[in-house]
Design an enzyme around this catalytic site. Structure first.
Site, mmCIF file in Angstrom:
data_model
loop_
_atom_site.group_PDB
_atom_site.id
_atom_site.type_symbol
_atom_site.label_atom_id
_atom_site.label_comp_id
_atom_site.label_asym_id
_atom_site.label_seq_id
_atom_site.Cartn_x
_atom_site.Cartn_y
_atom_site.Cartn_z
ATOM 1 N N ASP A 157 0.829 -1.207 0.000
ATOM 2 C CA ASP A 157 0.000 0.000 0.000
ATOM 3 C C ASP A 157 0.866 1.260 0.000
ATOM 4 O O ASP A 157 1.793 1.381 0.795
ATOM 5 C CB ASP A 157 -0.892 0.052 1.238
ATOM 6 C CG ASP A 157 -1.768 -1.184 1.401
ATOM 7 O OD1 ASP A 157 -1.301 -2.291 1.097
ATOM 8 O OD2 ASP A 157 -2.918 -1.025 1.842
ATOM 9 N N HIS A 159 -1.058 4.423 -0.695
ATOM 10 C CA HIS A 159 -2.114 5.300 -0.166
ATOM 11 C C HIS A 159 -1.855 6.788 -0.369
ATOM 12 O O HIS A 159 -1.936 7.593 0.572
ATOM 13 C CB HIS A 159 -2.354 5.018 1.312
ATOM 14 C CG HIS A 159 -3.287 3.862 1.561
ATOM 15 N ND1 HIS A 159 -4.562 3.826 1.056
ATOM 16 C CD2 HIS A 159 -3.116 2.698 2.243
ATOM 17 C CE1 HIS A 159 -5.143 2.690 1.429
ATOM 18 N NE2 HIS A 159 -4.288 1.989 2.141
ATOM 19 N N ASP A 186 -4.027 -0.472 -3.508
ATOM 20 C CA ASP A 186 -4.184 0.671 -2.599
ATOM 21 C C ASP A 186 -3.171 1.772 -2.908
ATOM 22 O O ASP A 186 -2.405 2.223 -2.053
ATOM 23 C CB ASP A 186 -4.083 0.231 -1.133
ATOM 24 C CG ASP A 186 -5.369 -0.410 -0.637
ATOM 25 O OD1 ASP A 186 -6.230 -0.721 -1.476
ATOM 26 O OD2 ASP A 186 -5.517 -0.606 0.582
ATOM 27 N N ARG A 190 -6.600 8.321 1.491
ATOM 28 C CA ARG A 190 -5.943 8.683 2.750
ATOM 29 C C ARG A 190 -4.854 9.741 2.566
ATOM 30 O O ARG A 190 -4.865 10.758 3.242
ATOM 31 C CB ARG A 190 -5.395 7.450 3.464
ATOM 32 C CG ARG A 190 -6.466 6.400 3.788
ATOM 33 C CD ARG A 190 -5.908 5.327 4.700
ATOM 34 N NE ARG A 190 -6.826 4.229 4.897
ATOM 35 C CZ ARG A 190 -7.843 4.214 5.764
ATOM 36 N NH1 ARG A 190 -8.049 5.274 6.519
ATOM 37 N NH2 ARG A 190 -8.635 3.176 5.874
ATOM 38 N N ASN A 218 -8.367 -3.050 -2.355
ATOM 39 C CA ASN A 218 -9.747 -2.766 -1.966
ATOM 40 C C ASN A 218 -10.084 -1.278 -2.057
ATOM 41 O O ASN A 218 -11.253 -0.900 -2.057
ATOM 42 C CB ASN A 218 -10.041 -3.299 -0.557
ATOM 43 C CG ASN A 218 -9.218 -2.621 0.520
ATOM 44 O OD1 ASN A 218 -8.005 -2.514 0.410
ATOM 45 N ND2 ASN A 218 -9.873 -2.154 1.568
ATOM 46 N N HIS A 219 -9.062 -0.411 -2.178
ATOM 47 C CA HIS A 219 -9.328 1.025 -2.315
ATOM 48 C C HIS A 219 -9.388 1.471 -3.769
ATOM 49 O O HIS A 219 -9.672 2.649 -4.025
ATOM 50 C CB HIS A 219 -8.282 1.839 -1.551
ATOM 51 C CG HIS A 219 -8.576 1.935 -0.089
ATOM 52 N ND1 HIS A 219 -9.226 3.014 0.481
ATOM 53 C CD2 HIS A 219 -8.336 1.060 0.923
ATOM 54 C CE1 HIS A 219 -9.352 2.808 1.780
ATOM 55 N NE2 HIS A 219 -8.821 1.634 2.077
ATOM 56 N N ARG A 353 -13.215 -6.157 9.932
ATOM 57 C CA ARG A 353 -13.328 -5.298 8.753
ATOM 58 C C ARG A 353 -14.729 -5.292 8.162
ATOM 59 O O ARG A 353 -15.098 -4.356 7.450
ATOM 60 C CB ARG A 353 -12.351 -5.758 7.671
ATOM 61 C CG ARG A 353 -10.885 -5.533 7.976
ATOM 62 C CD ARG A 353 -10.061 -5.808 6.734
ATOM 63 N NE ARG A 353 -8.630 -5.836 6.942
ATOM 64 C CZ ARG A 353 -7.825 -4.795 6.799
ATOM 65 N NH1 ARG A 353 -8.323 -3.624 6.467
ATOM 66 N NH2 ARG A 353 -6.522 -4.903 6.979
#
Length: 632
Positions: A157, A159, A186, A190, A218-219, A353
């Site tokens: 990630d 982000h 990801d 954020r 998942n993002h 989650r």
């Protein structure tokens, strides 16, 4: 001298242990709150399913139908027409890309982004269009090979943390034929520079499609972006063409491969496995149908029974059975994007989650053995050192966003894998400080930030918590035992936190160790838009503000930030019913009406939701003191 050295050494070891314990508690708070927020996000999928199942046959102009239709964007036109009319003015001083793209364009973007330049919308849309063409040619699972003379770098990630990406490239070199990379999902959300990170990665993909591999995380999901910042970033940076860019992004996400396999030995997925993970099924499913994990497949019975038509009409647009995955296929994608490894054997729902599963070492062994694989590399979880090895060395978690929760909270890392050699880990931590900060300072900063966010979660459930405390406070003393306080906190908040250890940061205790439970709320309060509004209503709206923001964003197709009062009332009615909220509708209506400033029947829902925010009293007092001191 020797004795003094031993004493100092013992003291430092004890001190270091205390600091690491405090840091671990702070990271536990951050992670618990992060997972709770993701659980709330996944609960939205049930609301969307509820809307699909109950309102697909509503009259065309009903707000319910507007909501459903907007969830299913029509396919965006190839080579967006608007690109032809988006002119890049002479006054633009950002990077100018030349198509077809080349290695020099990667370097050009990096240098421009270091200077905080914004890439013009014309180039953003062009890059997205070209990247879509490349991704369409790729399989669901990329297969790549190493050689004795080359290694592959695997990043987790990022982000939206541009500084981390630039540091990786500074230490490890830019992507090229001789320096291949896998980025394991990801890329966005954020962080403040998600579009810059994505543009660099996509330009590198276009230039080196065989040497830079992007897995979906998942993002990479337009509904996740609404909650975690990327949508807001796009609208702020590209006000005029933001909606066009968001539509293109939504389509691009669906084209990203879901996994990578290196040398037929190493499986790389963003989340993890389940006991039913089927790589053959993942190879052949139509990944472009997974627009969002928050949009589960519509049950077959919701489609018309007319044998000549499998369409579900929606006011001029339609969804067909051919437009969506089967439930089994959708579950496969959910599990590889959202699952986490655990020490416990077996496979069970990932309750923390709200999606995916938790899988044990036995599940890892069975799946790897079934497909003749040796290692699983995954991301999806922040680790203090940037990586973690578990399941008897068969699972590696890699996380590449340093300072993820707070400055100093964690390192980032990436992995180098080569032909017949053990993986190598490279760690780093971005810092803007010119001199190193002391361990206690870093831990204090992380700890204070974690406690601050936890207090905001606590105040959002004030009414429920007081009720839980009062069930133990038979004599109405305002006090409960530490154990009763901890049990009540966990029962209401469900964060799985070490409440007894955290109590010193959250409440006051008397000499006998009993807790003044109202001190749980002494430092914070939720701002009231209407003074006479009931506290439980304010807490409810504050608690669900992120969910409501996503729902209103879906209705607001032109990104104006305005929706009609009728749309607001309709969505609130169904949201309240689905979440089983006991709220006075007239009070909500009164609050919404206050945001209809010019009385035209429309409300600014961003301002409406921003009105419900937490005020930290200590911060307010501190600012007042500073202001008074400066005036004196």
């Amino acid at each position: 001298m020797l004795r003094a050295a031993v004493i100092i050494q013992k003291w430092y070891r004890a001190y270091s242990t205390r600091m690491k314990t405090r840091q671990r508690y702070a990271l536990t708070i951050f992670q618990s709150l992060e997972y709770a927020d993701e659980q709330d996000q996944m609960q939205l999928s049930k609301f969307f399913a509820f809307m699909f199942e109950n309102f697909t046959k509503a009259p065309e102009k009903d707000p319910e139908l507007v909501f459903i239709r907007n969830l299913q964007h029509k396919e965006h036109k190839d080579k967006v027409d608007s690109m032809k009319v988006i002119e890049v003015p002479d006054s633009y001083d950002g990077p100018r890309l030349t198509f077809p793209l080349a290695f020099i364009d990667i370097d050009l973007l990096i240098e421009a982004f270091k200077k905080q330049k914004i890439l013009h919308a014309h180039y953003v849309l062009a890059v997205l269009f070209e990247a879509k063409k490349v991704l369409k040619q790729m399989p669901n699972i990329s297969h790549i090979k190493t050689s004795p003379s080359s290694e592959i770098t695997i990043c987790g990630d990022v982000h939206g943390k541009l500084d981390d990406l630039l540091l990786i490239f500074h230490k490890n070199g830019l992507p090229s034929r001789d320096n291949p990379y896998v980025f394991n999902g990801d890329f966005v959300d954020r962080g403040r520079n998600s579009i810059e990170v994505l543009m660099i990665l996509l330009v590198a993909l276009i230039v080196y499609p065989d040497d830079l591999h992007l897995n979906r995380g998942n993002h990479e999901d337009f509904l996740m972006n609404m909650r975690y910042g990327f949508t807001k970033e796009i609208i702020q940076k590209y006000q005029v063409y933001g909606a066009e860019i968001l539509k293109m992004l939504e389509e691009l996400y669906t084209l990203l491969p879901v996994a990578t396999i290196i040398d037929n030995e190493i499986l790389i997925v963003h989340g993890g496995l389940s006991e039913s993970t089927d790589l053959n099924l993942l190879h052949r499913l139509e990944r472009h149908k997974v627009k969002s994990v928050l949009m589960p497949p519509i049950p077959d019975e919701d489609f018309t029974s007319d044998p000549c038509s499998t369409e579900l009409r929606k006011g001029g647009s339609s969804i067909t059975l051919d437009d969506q995955l089967l439930q089994q296929e959708w579950d496969q994608v959910i599990n590889i994007l959202w699952s986490d490894p655990k020490g416990k054997r077996g496979c069970y729902p990932n309750i923390s989650r709200g999606a995916g599963c938790c899988f044990g070492a036995d599940v890892t062994t069975n799946i790897l053995k079934k497909y003749n694989l040796k290692l699983l590399i995954r991301s999806h979880q922040c680790k203090p050192e940037g990586y973690e090895i578990c399941h008897d060395g068969k699972v590696i978690t890699i996380f590449s966003a340093s300072n993820y929760y707070e400055e100093g909270s964690n390192r980032g890392a990436y992995i180098k894998v080569g032909h017949k050699v053990a993986p190598r880990f490279i760690q780093y931590q971005v810092t803007k400080s010119t001199c190193p900060t002391r361990l206690c300072q870093r831990v204090n900063t992380i700890e204070c930030s974690a406690i601050r966010i936890l207090k905001e979660k606590i105040i959002a459930r004030k009414t429920d918590l007081i009720h839980a405390f009062e069930l133990h406070d038979y004599k109405k003393t305002g006090r409960v035992s530490l154990n009763q306080w901890a049990i009540s906190m966990e029962r209401v908040l469900e964060l799985n936190l070490p409440w007894r250890s955290l109590s010193a940061h959250l409440v006051h205790a008397d000499r006998d160790g009993n807790i003044d439970y109202m001190s749980s709320f002494q430092d914070v309060e939720i701002h009231k838009l209407v003074e006479e509004a009931h506290s439980s209503l304010i807490e409810t709206l504050y608690r669900y503000r992120s969910d409501l923001h996503i729902i209103f964003n879906v209705i607001d197709t032109d990104q104006s930030g305005m929706i009609s009062m009728d749309e607001f009332r309709a969505m609130w009615k169904h949201f309240k019913a689905h979440y089983k909220l006991e709220v006075n509708d007239s009070e909500v209506d009164k609050l919404a009406s206050k945001m209809d400033l010019n009385k035209d029947g429309k409300i600014d829902f961003n301002e409406f939701l921003k009105a419900f925010h937490v005020v930290h009293k200590f911060d307010t007092m501190h600012k007042s003191e500073n202001k008074g001191a400066s005036q004196q």
